[in-house]
Design a protein around this motif. Sequence first.
Motif, PDB file in Angstrom:
ATOM      1  N   LEU A 125      78.972 -22.351  61.939  1.00 39.66           N
ATOM      2  CA  LEU A 125      78.475 -21.905  60.632  1.00 39.66           C
ATOM      3  C   LEU A 125      77.004 -21.527  60.742  1.00 39.66           C
ATOM      4  N   ASP A 126      76.707 -20.263  60.477  1.00 39.99           N
ATOM      5  CA  ASP A 126      75.312 -19.822  60.546  1.00 39.99           C
ATOM      6  C   ASP A 126      74.717 -19.894  59.139  1.00 39.99           C
ATOM      7  N   GLU A 127      73.866 -20.848  58.934  1.00 41.93           N
ATOM      8  CA  GLU A 127      73.191 -21.085  57.652  1.00 41.93           C
ATOM      9  C   GLU A 127      74.184 -21.169  56.477  1.00 41.93           C
ATOM     10  N   PRO A 128      75.141 -22.099  56.553  1.00 38.68           N
ATOM     11  CA  PRO A 128      76.172 -22.161  55.507  1.00 38.68           C
ATOM     12  C   PRO A 128      75.649 -22.541  54.127  1.00 38.68           C
ATOM     13  N   LYS A 175      68.859 -18.987  67.508  1.00 35.67           N
ATOM     14  CA  LYS A 175      70.016 -19.758  67.011  1.00 35.67           C
ATOM     15  C   LYS A 175      71.244 -18.863  66.804  1.00 35.67           C
ATOM     16  N   THR A 176      71.051 -17.755  66.088  1.00 34.45           N
ATOM     17  CA  THR A 176      72.181 -16.865  65.806  1.00 34.45           C
ATOM     18  C   THR A 176      72.688 -16.233  67.099  1.00 34.45           C
ATOM     19  N   THR A 177      71.770 -15.865  67.973  1.00 33.50           N
ATOM     20  CA  THR A 177      72.173 -15.279  69.260  1.00 33.50           C
ATOM     21  C   THR A 177      72.983 -16.298  70.057  1.00 33.50           C
TER      22      THR A 177
HETATM   23 MG   LIG Z   1      69.664 -16.612  62.577  1.00 28.24          MG
END
Ligand SMILES: [Mg+2]
Length: 256
Positions: free
Chosen positions: A169-172, A55-57
């Motif tokens: 937004l990464d894990e807001p 996901k982050t990648t």
């Molecule tokens: Mg991640």
Amino acid sequence: MKETGLARKVLMPYPVLQANRLVKKFKHTVAVNSASFTVYEGEILGLLGPNGAGKTTLMALLLDLLTPTSGTVSIFGMELRKNREKILNQVNFSSTYIAMPLSLTVRENMVFFAMLYHVPDYEKRIGELLALCEIDHLTNCLTRELSTGQLSRLNLAKAMLNRPKILFLDEPTASLDPEMAQKVRDLLKNLRDTLRCTVIYTSHNMLEIEQISDRIIFLNRGEIIADGTPRQVMELYQKRNLEEVFLKVARGPGIQ
Ligand SMILES: [Mg+2]
Ligand SMILES: Nc1ncnc2c1ncn2[C@@H]1O[C@H](COP(=O)(O)OP(=O)(O)OP(=O)(O)O)[C@@H](O)[C@H]1O
């Protein structure tokens, strides 16, 4: 005028982002494996999947923070790598895992980013955003003194400085208490409904994803294994909620 959900649905969907067979390989891992999808204006898209799913990648590839091994990203109809500045001026992102200068105060950090983004009338905008994210009482605190939840609200405030058309937004809500997490969810829905802002976000809170996402993309081991509304994905896996879908995916080899 505040748009209703119905008005949103009858408008022609306008594609703001297209990922085309995106691949990202690290030395020993294929973090993203041929991901293709389209994101429409005013959509809240939830990216979900187990730890290490990519996901982050994927988000970093969509922001050109990482160079894809192959594949392309188009945003607002332009190829990202060829129109980087033009596109990135109109988007923004927040991630608690991306460091902010810790020796600056909250206000100094906001001024720093406002100048970087050429935000007009930035003092007023900063005041509004710090109040909106409920960290205005921390204006003169050093960033290193903030709690994790306060830091993630500062990240969110920073991400809204340039009035982005797409917000990544990464894990807001990961480090927020339940009340603050609910406020952030309301804020995201409001941005979508009033400004037609597109939100692409990740979360491990399945209930949250079910509640606020117009569409979800489920990643597993770098592959998109489902793309649809939360209801469509639950039907695909014949489960009553996304938590059950998640557990089925996490425990099994894939669609069973
Ligand atoms: Mg991640
Ligand atoms: N810079 C890197 N170098 C090598 N491998 C990496 C790098 N960044 C990520 N990976 C690997 O790529 C895969 C996907 O990682 P990623 O951080 O995108 O997952 P994620 O879905 O965001 O997970 P989480 O839910 O834990 O945040 C993992 O196997 C990870 O170890």
